[in-house]
Design a protein around this motif. Structure first.
Motif, mmCIF file in Angstrom:
data_model
loop_
_atom_site.group_PDB
_atom_site.id
_atom_site.type_symbol
_atom_site.label_atom_id
_atom_site.label_comp_id
_atom_site.label_asym_id
_atom_site.label_seq_id
_atom_site.Cartn_x
_atom_site.Cartn_y
_atom_site.Cartn_z
ATOM 1 N N MET A 31 -5.829 -52.733 -14.905
ATOM 2 C CA MET A 31 -7.007 -52.626 -14.042
ATOM 3 C C MET A 31 -7.733 -53.951 -14.085
ATOM 4 S SD MET A 31 -8.358 -48.751 -14.865
ATOM 5 C CE MET A 31 -9.500 -48.719 -13.484
ATOM 6 N N GLY A 32 -8.494 -54.217 -13.057
ATOM 7 C CA GLY A 32 -9.185 -55.491 -13.043
ATOM 8 C C GLY A 32 -10.212 -55.569 -11.941
ATOM 9 N N TRP A 33 -10.698 -56.784 -11.740
ATOM 10 C CA TRP A 33 -11.744 -57.038 -10.750
ATOM 11 C C TRP A 33 -11.400 -58.258 -9.904
ATOM 12 C CZ3 TRP A 33 -15.765 -53.671 -10.225
ATOM 13 C CH2 TRP A 33 -15.970 -52.758 -11.265
ATOM 14 N N TYR A 34 -11.714 -58.144 -8.634
ATOM 15 C CA TYR A 34 -11.691 -59.250 -7.700
ATOM 16 C C TYR A 34 -13.087 -59.342 -7.097
ATOM 17 C CZ TYR A 34 -6.595 -59.927 -7.522
ATOM 18 O OH TYR A 34 -5.279 -60.223 -7.820
ATOM 19 N N ARG A 35 -13.361 -60.428 -6.412
ATOM 20 C CA ARG A 35 -14.612 -60.555 -5.692
ATOM 21 C C ARG A 35 -14.391 -61.333 -4.413
ATOM 22 N NH1 ARG A 35 -17.965 -64.644 -9.736
ATOM 23 N NH2 ARG A 35 -16.742 -66.547 -9.309
ATOM 24 N N GLN A 36 -15.280 -61.086 -3.455
ATOM 25 C CA GLN A 36 -15.209 -61.787 -2.180
ATOM 26 C C GLN A 36 -16.612 -62.154 -1.749
ATOM 27 O OE1 GLN A 36 -13.089 -59.770 0.986
ATOM 28 N NE2 GLN A 36 -12.728 -61.714 2.025
ATOM 29 N N ALA A 37 -16.858 -63.450 -1.670
ATOM 30 C CA ALA A 37 -18.143 -63.960 -1.204
ATOM 31 C C ALA A 37 -18.093 -64.107 0.310
ATOM 32 C CB ALA A 37 -18.436 -65.298 -1.870
ATOM 33 N N PRO A 38 -19.242 -64.114 0.959
ATOM 34 C CA PRO A 38 -19.268 -64.249 2.420
ATOM 35 C C PRO A 38 -18.545 -65.510 2.882
ATOM 36 C CG PRO A 38 -21.418 -63.627 1.606
ATOM 37 C CD PRO A 38 -20.593 -63.918 0.400
ATOM 38 N N GLY A 39 -17.638 -65.350 3.829
ATOM 39 C CA GLY A 39 -16.920 -66.483 4.378
ATOM 40 C C GLY A 39 -15.824 -67.044 3.500
ATOM 41 N N LYS A 40 -15.553 -66.372 2.400
ATOM 42 C CA LYS A 40 -14.526 -66.872 1.476
ATOM 43 C C LYS A 40 -13.430 -65.827 1.278
ATOM 44 C CE LYS A 40 -17.434 -70.055 -1.141
ATOM 45 N NZ LYS A 40 -17.851 -70.500 -2.507
ATOM 46 N N TYR A 98 -14.662 -55.930 -6.282
ATOM 47 C CA TYR A 98 -13.716 -54.847 -6.063
ATOM 48 C C TYR A 98 -12.934 -54.554 -7.340
ATOM 49 C CZ TYR A 98 -14.472 -55.760 -1.087
ATOM 50 O OH TYR A 98 -15.027 -55.937 0.149
ATOM 51 N N CYS A 99 -12.848 -53.304 -7.655
ATOM 52 C CA CYS A 99 -12.009 -52.862 -8.759
ATOM 53 C C CYS A 99 -10.584 -52.672 -8.255
ATOM 54 C CB CYS A 99 -12.551 -51.547 -9.299
ATOM 55 S SG CYS A 99 -11.574 -50.804 -10.618
ATOM 56 N N THR A 100 -9.621 -53.009 -9.081
ATOM 57 C CA THR A 100 -8.222 -52.795 -8.722
ATOM 58 C C THR A 100 -7.496 -52.095 -9.861
ATOM 59 O OG1 THR A 100 -7.322 -54.837 -9.658
ATOM 60 C CG2 THR A 100 -8.257 -54.965 -7.453
ATOM 61 N N ALA A 101 -6.436 -51.407 -9.503
ATOM 62 C CA ALA A 101 -5.547 -50.790 -10.477
ATOM 63 C C ALA A 101 -4.124 -50.942 -9.971
ATOM 64 C CB ALA A 101 -5.892 -49.324 -10.681
ATOM 65 N N PHE A 102 -3.207 -51.165 -10.913
ATOM 66 C CA PHE A 102 -1.810 -51.282 -10.519
ATOM 67 C C PHE A 102 -1.024 -50.126 -11.108
ATOM 68 C CE2 PHE A 102 1.839 -53.267 -8.849
ATOM 69 C CZ PHE A 102 2.876 -52.995 -9.728
ATOM 70 N N ARG A 103 -0.448 -49.311 -10.230
ATOM 71 C CA ARG A 103 0.450 -48.235 -10.601
ATOM 72 C C ARG A 103 1.525 -48.200 -9.523
ATOM 73 N NH1 ARG A 103 1.513 -42.957 -9.267
ATOM 74 N NH2 ARG A 103 2.286 -41.641 -10.947
ATOM 75 N N PHE A 104 2.585 -48.889 -9.740
ATOM 76 C CA PHE A 104 3.679 -49.072 -8.782
ATOM 77 C C PHE A 104 3.248 -49.915 -7.581
ATOM 78 C CE2 PHE A 104 4.455 -44.778 -10.656
ATOM 79 C CZ PHE A 104 5.434 -45.178 -11.526
ATOM 80 N N ARG A 105 1.960 -49.908 -7.291
ATOM 81 C CA ARG A 105 1.399 -50.781 -6.248
ATOM 82 C C ARG A 105 -0.079 -50.967 -6.557
ATOM 83 N NH1 ARG A 105 -1.911 -48.705 -2.363
ATOM 84 N NH2 ARG A 105 -1.927 -46.460 -1.946
ATOM 85 N N ASP A 106 -0.712 -51.849 -5.810
ATOM 86 C CA ASP A 106 -2.139 -52.107 -6.015
ATOM 87 C C ASP A 106 -3.000 -51.052 -5.317
ATOM 88 O OD1 ASP A 106 -1.481 -55.616 -5.752
ATOM 89 O OD2 ASP A 106 -1.944 -54.462 -7.561
ATOM 90 N N TYR A 107 -4.039 -50.637 -6.008
ATOM 91 C CA TYR A 107 -5.071 -49.770 -5.437
ATOM 92 C C TYR A 107 -6.395 -50.509 -5.523
ATOM 93 C CZ TYR A 107 -1.725 -45.936 -5.664
ATOM 94 O OH TYR A 107 -0.624 -45.132 -5.485
ATOM 95 N N TRP A 108 -7.291 -50.221 -4.558
ATOM 96 C CA TRP A 108 -8.576 -50.913 -4.492
ATOM 97 C C TRP A 108 -9.722 -49.919 -4.385
ATOM 98 C CZ3 TRP A 108 -8.764 -56.237 -4.749
ATOM 99 C CH2 TRP A 108 -7.541 -56.899 -4.604
ATOM 100 N N GLY A 109 -10.851 -50.285 -4.995
ATOM 101 C CA GLY A 109 -12.067 -49.529 -4.799
ATOM 102 C C GLY A 109 -12.764 -49.980 -3.530
ATOM 103 N N GLN A 110 -13.912 -49.366 -3.261
ATOM 104 C CA GLN A 110 -14.621 -49.653 -2.014
ATOM 105 C C GLN A 110 -15.496 -50.904 -2.134
ATOM 106 O OE1 GLN A 110 -15.594 -47.498 -4.244
ATOM 107 N NE2 GLN A 110 -17.808 -47.770 -4.483
#
Length: 114
Positions: free
Chosen positions: A34-43, A94-106
């Motif tokens: 499990m982990g975290w990603y982030r997205q800033a405006p325009g990036k 965004y939270c992510t989890a990998f179980r055979f593929r990537d899943y994402w939170g809202q």
């Protein structure tokens, strides 16, 4: 299927702290990481930190020393403690989890004011 629900975002002044939480539900057996990603405006979305079932943690250079990721396997929850926040940390996280593929939170908004 895996569902991910994040919480803990908000508005904080530079130098402050926030803690994000993400709980997985559904087919949670065999979640490898499990982990975290982030997205800033325009990036583009960028990776922040990861936690594996073997308690291995890794961080992006931009957050190393300021952010800490930790997991609770029993609760299938992962936390991101964010300290010494900077305005450039402002993003949707965004939270992510990998179980055979990537899943994402809202996603949850983190805004750091200068």
């Amino acid at each position: 299927q895996v569902q991910l629900v994040e919480s803990g975002g908000g508005l904080v002044q530079a130098g402050g702290s926030l803690r994000l939480s993400c709980t997985a539900s559904g087919s949670i057996l065999s979640i490898k990481s499990m982990g975290w990603y982030r997205q800033a405006p325009g990036k583009q979305r960028e990776w922040v930190a990861s936690f594996t079932g073997t308690d291995t943690t890794t961080y992006a250079d931009s957050v190393k020393g300021r952010f800490t990721i930790a997991g609770d396997n029993a609760k299938k929850t992962v936390y991101l403690q964010m300290n010494s926040l900077k305005p450039e940390d402002t993003a949707v996280y965004y939270c992510t989890a990998f179980r055979f593929r990537d899943y994402w939170g809202q996603g949850t908004q983190v805004t750091v004011s200068s």
